[in-house]
Design an enzyme around this catalytic site. Structure first.
Site, short mmCIF file in Angstrom:
data_model
loop_
_atom_site.label_atom_id
_atom_site.label_comp_id
_atom_site.label_asym_id
_atom_site.label_seq_id
_atom_site.Cartn_x
_atom_site.Cartn_y
_atom_site.Cartn_z
N LYS A 76 0.86 -1.18 0.00
CA LYS A 76 0.00 0.00 0.00
C LYS A 76 0.90 1.23 0.00
O LYS A 76 1.95 1.25 0.67
CB LYS A 76 -0.87 -0.03 1.27
CG LYS A 76 -1.92 1.06 1.37
CD LYS A 76 -2.72 0.90 2.66
CE LYS A 76 -3.86 1.89 2.79
NZ LYS A 76 -4.64 1.67 4.02
N SER A 151 -9.61 1.56 3.22
CA SER A 151 -8.76 2.36 2.36
C SER A 151 -7.71 1.55 1.60
O SER A 151 -7.09 2.05 0.68
CB SER A 151 -8.05 3.42 3.20
OG SER A 151 -7.18 2.80 4.13
N SER A 175 -9.70 -0.84 7.38
CA SER A 175 -9.13 -0.60 6.06
C SER A 175 -8.44 -1.79 5.40
O SER A 175 -8.12 -1.72 4.22
CB SER A 175 -8.16 0.58 6.11
OG SER A 175 -8.88 1.78 6.08
#
Lengths: 486, 480
Positions: A76, A151, A175
């Site tokens: 990420k 997210s 997330s």
């Protein structure tokens, strides 16, 4: 080859069925083919990835390999990587190249991992649909009109689309687990303090935790093994031994007591999801697990508590983005105050601004006691609920999300309905517990997940249960029909 | 003064003491003073995305040391908090400080005032915090430069109760605290370099009133002299306001040494809501009793203990003992001098406090920079004590010691400055003087006793000051 699990890739590399360069190339090709549609990657590091793969192959040749040597992964874009852009999904950091590696990135480097690219995400990890990225929304590979969740949506969508076999994400209120559920992959948020936060761009420091995302629990165990551990650079990381996660996957779950919080099965839960949860319960019962209804009376307060504490911490954490030392700087500011105002106005997105505003408000003098302090007290109550529950049961099970993925744009105008996507995941962060989401069925061809929650540092236990479940089910093997839709 | 007597001054001080740790409070960067800008600032000091602070344990030990020295409570659990505000030299947009739970609380500091009375000032708290960087507004062609070498340097902020009643008391308190932190070796106390900075909260109230008046905070006054001047100015200003029926406004003011006045800071700079909250990146600082005991064992002899010992062991007055223990270096100097002189400590005390401190003061040097080392001064005093030289000659030798590297004995030898104690030699000089001054002899013998001094002077002059004065007196009396 690209559909293999990490465990299969690791075995294949060891047995020299294929090389790291071969699989790296295969993923890079697949990323090139599908990324423009899915928008899962912000940065693809083809050149350095191949270099790393060649080096890994050398180590594999000479037998110096570790389990992850030569395995391509994606991070990420919140994990700092030396020399490679770390944008955090924000215009603010679009030009930011960290001069150092996050502890997790460093550990993977040492383990011989090949970094293929950095995945898309909601700006500064704030969002539940991955629509808040400066780089545009990520699409759910199961349906391009649908969000992947957030997210860490870039990471989960990439794994779902088999653009990569494993990725890492971060989970502040759900997330990792929520997008894992909505993309049909397995994702684990470890206990707060299990994985170092050093080099992970902070959103809400007391809640943020990095974790693995992969097809299976077995793969998550493999990744967590490398990520976990005490770090002298992170005062909140905990110095407690890291068990052998892979080694504990096949422990029998006979007699294991699993709690079903009645609060997770109430109003708002999609009935089809509830049905899938019931099916999962039956499967686990067959394996010898014993179920029991429990209560977590204060979890209903999780969302309001979370939306006081997380913005409070974020308002402070994001103060460093002022246009002075790194990141975006507005052109031709009139004076210092203008430099701050313009830089932050131009480079932060709406959701980030909204949370900075909320956070600044709840910390202001005169409001601090009523909001921040009160929220901390309720947080403690939520934590206590879980501790009481863990006196009766070994783990807790429930749905990961109340609904399957929704259409792009469906909730952007209504932040509160967006916040409610995390209703079953947020309390786990507030309590600092480990939580895992595993694929458990489909609603209108969109995947959904079941969440397992363990007590502190009991990642091994929930990985074990998930692995046993995945041995008797094949939801985690379902692949989006990429050929037809893309 | 008459107007002032109607009013009572109330002062509380906040002192920022820079701790002498090798590395910063939350990073491994060095803390040396005067390095090239931004060469001692790592990514943690620069507040890069993803960085985390790790507490320097040495700073905690230093805080405990201070706490013990001021008889304070050491908090078993203290908490770091974030103080949020925007400024270019504050890289993270917040300063890590301590707010609700400081590491040290409820201490006190006692010291003697000029009239000899003992003053006790209560210390509310002392907390650890990181320093900010420095903004440089010159030489950047319309821009500001930022030096972050200082960002993250550990400070302990010592906050007193409003127990001080005059600028003089404030200065005495500061000097005592300054001496203490140097004794404890937790700070170099260098005021020019900003290692010891003071903010003063000043208010006035009618004498007899128990409620506090409205205060002004005077920021960053960085010498003892300026503290006194700034407070005196501020007190006058507030009295003038009150006497003309105007209110004192609570505000932050800056002292301008060139103009000798305080001026309000721009209101923008102080209209901050700092939004303190516990720093989630740091765990509470938990201090176990055994750590406190271990630190206690490292405490040096404290200033007030040393003062008491000087009175006792050296038979010095309270005043002398206090002066000589005002700094650890001066006390060490004195003790070395006494030892080298092998004589009455009072004699050494007089020389150190008189000639030496006078000369240092004149040359604007401190004791560590003294051109005369304690051993050499002791060597001189030894020769006074054993009567090798007279007190008068000693002054000449003192000057010679100041200007050379030789010891007293060498100078005495080289210049033949030994005292003349040979009775026959002194008698010979006296005989000559009597023979040369017949009229004065006659006057003296007829009752003009005052002339005795004249004869002593003549003899000393003739002996170039080397004749032993006692013998001169004795023989003169006999011969006249």
């Amino acid at each position: 080859m690209v559909t293999k699990t990490l465990a299969e890739l690791s075995l294949g590399l060891k047995q020299k069925t294929f090389s790291s360069v071969e699989i790296t190339k295969a993923y890079l090709e697949r990323i090139q083919k599908f990324n423009s549609k899915l928008n899962t990657f912000i940065t693809v590091c083809a050149e350095t990835a191949l270099e790393e793969a060649r080096l890994a192959d050398k180590h594999l040749q000479t037998g110096q390999a570790e389990p992850l040597t030569g395995i391509p992964l994606a991070y990420k874009d919140i994990f700092c990587t030396q020399g490679i852009k770390t944008s955090c999904g924000s215009k603010m950091l679009d030009n930011f190249i960290a001069p150092y590696d996050a502890t997790v990135a460093e550990k993977f480097k040492t383990a011989g991992v090949v970094l293929v690219g950095k995945t898309n995400m909601d700006e500064f990890a704030m969002g539940s649909s991955n629509e808040n990225s400066y780089y545009g929304p990520v699409k759910n590979p199961w349906d391009l009109n649908v969000v992947p969740g957030g997210s860490s949506g870039g990471s989960t969508a990439a794994v779902a689309a088999r653009l990569i076999a494993g990725a890492i994400g971060t989970d502040t209120g759900g997330s990792i687990r929520q997008p894992a559920a909505l993309c049909g992959v397995t994702g684990l948020k470890p206990t707060y303090g299990r994985v170092s936060r050093y080099g992970m761009v902070a959103f809400a420091s007391s809640l943020d935790q990095g974790g693995p995302i992969a097809q299976t629990a077995e793969d998550c165990a493999l990744l967590l093994q490398s990520m976990a551990g005490f770090d002298t650079k992170d005062s909140t990381s905990v110095n407690t031994p890291v068990p052998n996660y892979s080694g504990l996957l096949n422990t029998s779950i006979k007699g294991l007591k699993i709690g079903l919080p009645k609060e997770f099965f109430g109003e708002g839960l999609n009935p089809t999801i509830e049905g899938h949860v019931q099916n999962a319960i039956k499967e686990l019962e067959k394996l010898g697990a014993v179920f029991k209804e429990i209560t977590l009376p204060n979890t209903g307060l999780s969302i309001p508590v979370y939306y006081v504490i997380a913005p409070a911490e974020c308002s402070s954490n994001l103060s460093r983005y002022d246009g002075v030392r790194f990141g975006y700087r507005a052109k031709d500011p009139k004076n210092l105050e203008d430099l701050y105002k313009q830089s932050r106005t131009e480079a932060f997105g709406d959701e980030v601004k909204r949370r900075i505003l909320i956070g600044t408000y709840v910390l202001s003098s005169g409001y601090y006691d009523a909001y921040y302090l009160q929220a901390q007290k309720v947080r403690k109550l939520i934590s206590n609920d879980y501790q009481k529950a863990f006196k009766e049961v070994d783990i807790i099970l429930g749905p990961t999300t109340p609904t399957p993925a929704f259409n792009l744009g469906a909730k952007t105008a209504d932040p509160v309905s967006m916040y409610l996507c995390d209703i079953y995941t947020v309390s786990v962060n507030l309590a600092g517990l480990p939580g895992l989401s595993m694929p458990a069925g489909f609603v209108n061809n969109l995947p959904i997940g079941v969440q397992l929650i363990g007590n502190y540092f009991e990642e091994a236990r929930i990985l074990n249960v998930a692995h046993q479940f995945q041995k008797v089910t094949d939801w985690h093997k379902k692949m989006p029909p990429l050929g037809n839709t893309l | 003064m008459t107007t002032q007597s109607k009013w009572e001054t109330v002062i509380g001080l906040e002192v920022h003491v820079q701790l002498l740790t090798k590395s910063k409070l939350f990073s491994g960067a060095a803390t040396n003073y005067g390095a090239e800008p931004n060469t001692q600032a790592c990514i943690i000091d620069l507040g890069f995305p993803g960085i985390l602070p790790v507490l320097n344990e040495e700073a905690v030990r230093m805080a405990i040391k201070l706490g013990l020295a001021i008889n304070a409570e050491i908090a078993p659990k203290s908490v770091f908090a974030r103080k949020n505000y925007f400024y270019p030299d504050l890289p993270k947009g917040y300063q890590i400080s301590q707010y609700e739970l400081p590491i040290v609380a409820k201490g006190s500091l006692s010291f003697s005032l000029e009239d000899g009375t003992l003053k006790k000032v209560n210390i509310t708290r002392a907390h650890l915090e990181e320093d900010a960087g420095k903004s440089l507004h010159e030489d950047f062609h319309g821009y500001s430069g930022i030096d972050l070498n200082r960002a993250g340097i550990p400070l302990i902020e010592v906050v007193s109760e409003p127990d001080l009643r005059s600028a003089k008391e404030a200065v005495a308190y500061l000097k005592t605290l300054h001496s203490l932190v140097r004794y404890l070796e937790i700070s170099d106390g260098n005021m020019q370099e900003g290692s010891f900075r003071c903010d003063a909260n000043v208010s006035v109230r009618p004498r007899g009133e128990t409620k506090l008046g409205t205060r002004a905070e005077i920021k960053n006054v960085n010498s003892f002299r300026f503290v006194e001047k700034a407070i005196n100015f501020e007190v006058e200003r507030q009295i003038d306001l009150l006497e003309s029926g105007k209110p004192v406004i609570q505000e932050t003011r800056l002292y301008n040494a060139d103009k000798d006045e305080t001026r309000p800071m721009r209101s923008k700079e102080e209209a901050n809501d700092y939004r303190y909250f516990p720093d989630p990146d740091l765990l509470p600082v938990v201090i176990q009793p055994d750590l406190i005991e271990r630190v206690r064992k490292t405490l040096p002899e404290l200033p007030h203990e040393k003062t008491a010992r000087f009175e006792e062991a050296y038979g010095l007055s309270k005043y002398d003992a206090a002066v000589l223990t005002s700094s650890r270096e001066l006390a060490n100097y004195f003790e070395t001098t006494v030892k080298a002189s092998n004589s009455e400590p009072k004699l050494s005390a007089n020389w150190v406090m008189g000639d030496l401190l006078g000369a240092l003061n004149k040359a604007n040097l401190d004791i560590t920079q003294s051109p005369i080392q304690a051993e050499r001064l002791g060597g001189l005093i030894k020769r006074i004590s054993d009567k090798t030289i007279s007190g008068k000659i000693a002054k000449t030798i003192f000057d010679a010691l100041w200007n050379s590297k030789e010891d007293a004995d060498t100078i005495i030898q080289k210049q033949g400055l030994q005292q003349v104690t040979d009775t026959s030699a002194i008698e010979a000089i006296i005989d000559t003087i009597i023979a040369e001054n017949p009229s004065q002899v006659a006057d003296y013998r007829s009752g003009k006793d005052k002339l005795f001094g004249f004869f002593v002077g003549q003899v000393m002059k003739a002996s170039q000051g080397k004749a032993n004065p006692e013998q001169v007196n004795e023989i003169l009396k006999k011969k006249l």
